[in-house]
Every structure is written in structure tokens, then in C-alpha cells.
Write an enzyme that holds these catalytic residues in place. Structure first.
Site, PDB file in Angstrom:
ATOM      1  N   GLN A  57      50.109  30.900  37.652  1.00 44.55           N
ATOM      2  CA  GLN A  57      49.879  31.731  38.852  1.00 44.55           C
ATOM      3  C   GLN A  57      50.361  31.029  40.129  1.00 44.55           C
ATOM      4  O   GLN A  57      49.636  30.999  41.136  1.00 44.55           O
ATOM      5  CB  GLN A  57      48.397  32.077  38.992  1.00 44.55           C
ATOM      6  CG  GLN A  57      47.904  33.091  37.964  1.00 44.55           C
ATOM      7  CD  GLN A  57      46.561  33.703  38.333  1.00 44.55           C
ATOM      8  OE1 GLN A  57      45.717  33.048  38.943  1.00 44.55           O
ATOM      9  NE2 GLN A  57      46.349  34.950  37.972  1.00 44.55           N
ATOM     10  N   TYR A 101      50.416  33.826  42.773  1.00 42.39           N
ATOM     11  CA  TYR A 101      49.078  34.293  43.167  1.00 42.39           C
ATOM     12  C   TYR A 101      48.309  33.187  43.896  1.00 42.39           C
ATOM     13  O   TYR A 101      47.675  33.426  44.931  1.00 42.39           O
ATOM     14  CB  TYR A 101      48.339  34.735  41.906  1.00 42.39           C
ATOM     15  CG  TYR A 101      46.992  35.379  42.116  1.00 42.39           C
ATOM     16  CD1 TYR A 101      46.885  36.725  42.478  1.00 42.39           C
ATOM     17  CD2 TYR A 101      45.816  34.656  41.923  1.00 42.39           C
ATOM     18  CE1 TYR A 101      45.641  37.319  42.639  1.00 42.39           C
ATOM     19  CE2 TYR A 101      44.564  35.248  42.080  1.00 42.39           C
ATOM     20  CZ  TYR A 101      44.493  36.582  42.437  1.00 42.39           C
ATOM     21  OH  TYR A 101      43.248  37.170  42.597  1.00 42.39           O
TER      22      TYR A 101
HETATM   23  P1  NDP Z   1      41.832  45.824  40.684  1.00 44.64           P
HETATM   24  O1  NDP Z   1      43.126  45.627  39.969  1.00 44.64           O
HETATM   25  O2  NDP Z   1      40.647  46.290  39.921  1.00 44.64           O
HETATM   26  O3  NDP Z   1      42.050  46.811  41.934  1.00 44.64           O
HETATM   27  C1  NDP Z   1      43.078  46.584  42.828  1.00 44.64           C
HETATM   28  C2  NDP Z   1      43.042  47.586  43.948  1.00 44.64           C
HETATM   29  O4  NDP Z   1      44.091  47.247  44.880  1.00 44.64           O
HETATM   30  C3  NDP Z   1      43.330  49.010  43.497  1.00 44.64           C
HETATM   31  O5  NDP Z   1      42.580  49.913  44.276  1.00 44.64           O
HETATM   32  C4  NDP Z   1      44.823  49.189  43.805  1.00 44.64           C
HETATM   33  O6  NDP Z   1      45.224  50.516  44.043  1.00 44.64           O
HETATM   34  C5  NDP Z   1      44.932  48.378  45.089  1.00 44.64           C
HETATM   35  N1  NDP Z   1      46.311  47.971  45.370  1.00 44.64           N
HETATM   36  C6  NDP Z   1      47.093  47.153  44.630  1.00 44.64           C
HETATM   37  N2  NDP Z   1      48.294  47.008  45.207  1.00 44.64           N
HETATM   38  C7  NDP Z   1      48.270  47.769  46.337  1.00 44.64           C
HETATM   39  C8  NDP Z   1      49.225  48.063  47.347  1.00 44.64           C
HETATM   40  N3  NDP Z   1      50.452  47.533  47.337  1.00 44.64           N
HETATM   41  N4  NDP Z   1      48.869  48.906  48.349  1.00 44.64           N
HETATM   42  C9  NDP Z   1      47.635  49.456  48.386  1.00 44.64           C
HETATM   43  N5  NDP Z   1      46.684  49.201  47.474  1.00 44.64           N
HETATM   44  C10 NDP Z   1      47.010  48.382  46.446  1.00 44.64           C
HETATM   45  O7  NDP Z   1      41.543  44.426  41.393  1.00 44.64           O
HETATM   46  P2  NDP Z   1      40.168  43.634  41.623  1.00 44.64           P
HETATM   47  O8  NDP Z   1      39.133  44.565  42.109  1.00 44.64           O
HETATM   48  O9  NDP Z   1      39.906  42.799  40.442  1.00 44.64           O
HETATM   49  O10 NDP Z   1      40.605  42.623  42.792  1.00 44.64           O
HETATM   50  C11 NDP Z   1      40.436  42.944  44.162  1.00 44.64           C
HETATM   51  C12 NDP Z   1      40.845  41.738  44.985  1.00 44.64           C
HETATM   52  O11 NDP Z   1      40.045  40.623  44.663  1.00 44.64           O
HETATM   53  C13 NDP Z   1      42.288  41.300  44.768  1.00 44.64           C
HETATM   54  O12 NDP Z   1      42.852  40.854  45.970  1.00 44.64           O
HETATM   55  C14 NDP Z   1      42.151  40.165  43.804  1.00 44.64           C
HETATM   56  O13 NDP Z   1      43.247  39.284  43.876  1.00 44.64           O
HETATM   57  C15 NDP Z   1      40.874  39.532  44.301  1.00 44.64           C
HETATM   58  N6  NDP Z   1      40.185  38.719  43.322  1.00 44.64           N
HETATM   59  C16 NDP Z   1      39.801  39.264  42.125  1.00 44.64           C
HETATM   60  C17 NDP Z   1      39.118  38.495  41.215  1.00 44.64           C
HETATM   61  C18 NDP Z   1      38.653  39.039  39.920  1.00 44.64           C
HETATM   62  O14 NDP Z   1      38.163  38.230  39.125  1.00 44.64           O
HETATM   63  N7  NDP Z   1      38.737  40.326  39.655  1.00 44.64           N
HETATM   64  C19 NDP Z   1      38.835  37.077  41.488  1.00 44.64           C
HETATM   65  C20 NDP Z   1      39.276  36.616  42.776  1.00 44.64           C
HETATM   66  C21 NDP Z   1      39.927  37.430  43.644  1.00 44.64           C
HETATM   67  P3  NDP Z   1      45.533  51.522  42.785  1.00 44.64           P
HETATM   68  O15 NDP Z   1      44.172  51.894  42.256  1.00 44.64           O
HETATM   69  O16 NDP Z   1      46.249  52.669  43.392  1.00 44.64           O
HETATM   70  O17 NDP Z   1      46.337  50.746  41.797  1.00 44.64           O
END
Ligand code: NDP
Length: 240
Positions: A144, A147
Site C-alpha cells: 500500500q 494508500y
Molecule cells: P467503503 O469502500 O465502504 O466506502 C467508500 C465510500 O467512498 C463510498 O461511499 C464511495 O462511494 C465513496 N467514494 C469512493 N471514491 C469516491 C470518489 N472518487 N468520489 C466520491 N465518493 C467516493 O470505505 P470505508 O467506509 O471502509 O472507508 C471510508 C474511509 O475510511 C476511507 O477513506 C478509508 O480509506 C478510511 N479507512 C477505512 C478503514 C477500514 O478499515 N475500513 C481503516 C482506515 C481508514 P460509492 O458508494 O459510490 O462507491
């Protein structure tokens, strides 16, 4: 008066929990998503939260989207930069596009969104910006580089913007979650996920609601003396 909060990636996973938690606390919410229309519509139906579709990696789309939200809901008080993606691979095998997509969606998006809300916040002398970083931005993670770089970049952006904004009543903080049980983590092969869970002293993955509660605090008036900070929320897996 009801404050307005924009949550990017606010229709699924951690973002959905943040949108719902802030709504419950009395905020007006705009939840932004990119392409999963089915999930976004179901979320809107279930929660009554307004959804907006745009790509946060696109500077112009953010400008237009924020204009629309402001017109519909009012000036933005709280911005949660939560949207994020992964596209993993060891650097020696990583395509340029994997690098670019992850940096644009996870890091450049924070600039794109902040740039369009910060001037009105400065003029109104109030704002709360909360950026979702990651444990992997703090410790680095095999496979990553993209990332980890983006998420570490968020911490730098947070600290710098906090300094620029402090005198204007705007706080800027980051949250670095560990492994949280969402679709992003459910993509990890089961054997690796078991290894990861074994490294978490609390012995389980975090929940989206646990991250949402931290966001709620940082969004509150009571958090006014906290800025430039990164709140670590990882079940004890890693300490800086
Ligand atoms: P998910 O994959 O479950 O959800 C991602 C969300 O971001 C979706 O609503 C998606 O929209 C939206 N999204 C992605 N790309 C874009 C874009 N270009 N423009 C607008 N919206 C976008 O992710 P998580 O809930 O797991 O993660 C949320 C955040 O937390 C992220 O930044 C992730 O890196 C961070 N994080 C997550 C961890 C984890 O363990 N899950 C740990 C640490 C950090 P759509 O539904 O339309 O695809």
C-alpha cells in the site's frame, strides 16, 4: 440553527455511520457518493439523508457540488473528508494508474473539498474539518505505498491547514482508524484478515459507529480547542 455537514463517501461504510450519527445529533447532512447509485438510493430511502453524486477527485465537480449543497441546505459548517479507495500491489508491480487513482481519491480530494469550503468558513469565522486518515498512513503497510502515502499526506495537510485556519474559528483534525468492519476490509482475504485481527489487542475489528462517535466529538462546539490533531482509533494495534 441547524448546522450543515457534508460527508464524502457518506452513503456506505464508515461514511454512512458518520452521516447517520451527525443526523441523529441534529445536523443537516449531505452525503456524497461516486458511483454506487443503488447503495446510495437505499441509504437515502432508509435514512432520509440527502445524497449527492460527484467524484471528489475532480476539482471542478467539487466546486459545483458544494455550490449545489450550499444552495439546497445552507452554508457548510462541517466537512468530513471520508471518501477513499484502495488499489493494492507492491510498488515494483504497481501501475502508475493505481498510484494516481489512490492519491487523487484519498488525498487530492481533501484539497478539492477544503478549497471550496474554506473561504466561506473563514468569512463566517466557524468551521470544522475532519479528515479520515488511516493506521496505514501512520505505520506504512506492505502493498500500500499509494494508500499509505495518501493517508500520511492527509495528516500533513491537516496540520498545515489547522495552522492557517486557527485564528478564523476553524478547526482541522484527522482521525486514523485501524481496521474497521466495512466492505473495504471485507475485500481482504480471510486468512490475512485473521492475521490482522490477531494483531489487534482489543481482539476484534472496529465498527463504523465507533469512528462516527469520534467525528461527532470533533464536529462539536466543545472540541473548539482541538486542532491539528490526529485521533488514533485502532483497538491498540499501533501507537505513534
Ligand atoms: P467503503 O469502500 O465502504 O466506502 C467508500 C465510500 O467512498 C463510498 O461511499 C464511495 O462511494 C465513496 N467514494 C469512493 N471514491 C469516491 C470518489 N472518487 N468520489 C466520491 N465518493 C467516493 O470505505 P470505508 O467506509 O471502509 O472507508 C471510508 C474511509 O475510511 C476511507 O477513506 C478509508 O480509506 C478510511 N479507512 C477505512 C478503514 C477500514 O478499515 N475500513 C481503516 C482506515 C481508514 P460509492 O458508494 O459510490 O462507491
Amino acid at each position: 440553527m441547524q448546522k450543515v455537514a457534508v460527508v464524502t463517501g457518506g452513503t456506505r461504510g464508515i461514511g454512512a455511520a458518520i452521516s447517520q450519527r451527525l443526523k441523529k445529533a441534529g445536523y443537516k447532512i449531505a452525503a456524497i457518493y461516486q458511483g454506487n447509485h443503488k447503495a446510495a438510493e437505499a441509504f437515502q430511502k432508509q435514512t432520509g439523508i440527502s445524497i449527492y453524486k460527484w467524484d471528489v477527485s475532480d476539482f471542478k465537480a467539487c466546486q459545483e457540488g458544494i455550490k449545489q449543497v450550499t444552495k439546497n441546505l445552507g452554508e457548510i459548517d462541517i466537512l468530513v473528508n471520508n471518501a477513499g479507495i484502495t488499489s493494492d500491489g507492491a510498488l515494483h508491480k504497481m501501475a502508475y494508474k493505481q498510484w494516481e487513482d489512490v492519491i487523487q481519491t484519498n488525498l487530492t480530494s481533501c484539497f478539492n473539498m477544503c478549497r471550496h469550503v474554506i473561504e466561506p468558513m473563514r468569512a463566517r469565522e466557524f468551521g470544522r474539518i475532519i479528515n479520515i486518515s488511516s493506521i496505514n498512513g501512520q505505520k506504512g503497510q506492505f502493498g500500500q505505498t499509494n494508500y499509505s502515502a495518501a493517508k500520511a499526506g492527509i495528516v500533513g495537510l491537516t496540520k498545515a491547514l489547522a495552522q492557517e485556519s486557527a485564528a478564523k474559528g476553524i478547526t482541522v483534525n484527522a482521525i486514523a482508524p485501524g481496521y474497521i468492519n466495512t466492505e473495504m476490509v471485507q475485500k481482504i482475504p480471510e486468512t490475512i484478515l485473521t492475521q490482522i485481527t490477531n494483531q489487534i489487542p482489543i481482539g476484534r475489528l472496529g465498527t463504523p459507529e465507533e469512528v462516527a462517535n469520534a467525528v461527532l466529538f470533533l464536529a462539536s462546539d466543545e472540541a473548539g480547542f482541538m486542532t491539528g490533531a490526529t485521533l488514533t482509533l485502532n483497538g491498540g494495534q499501533y501507537y505513534l
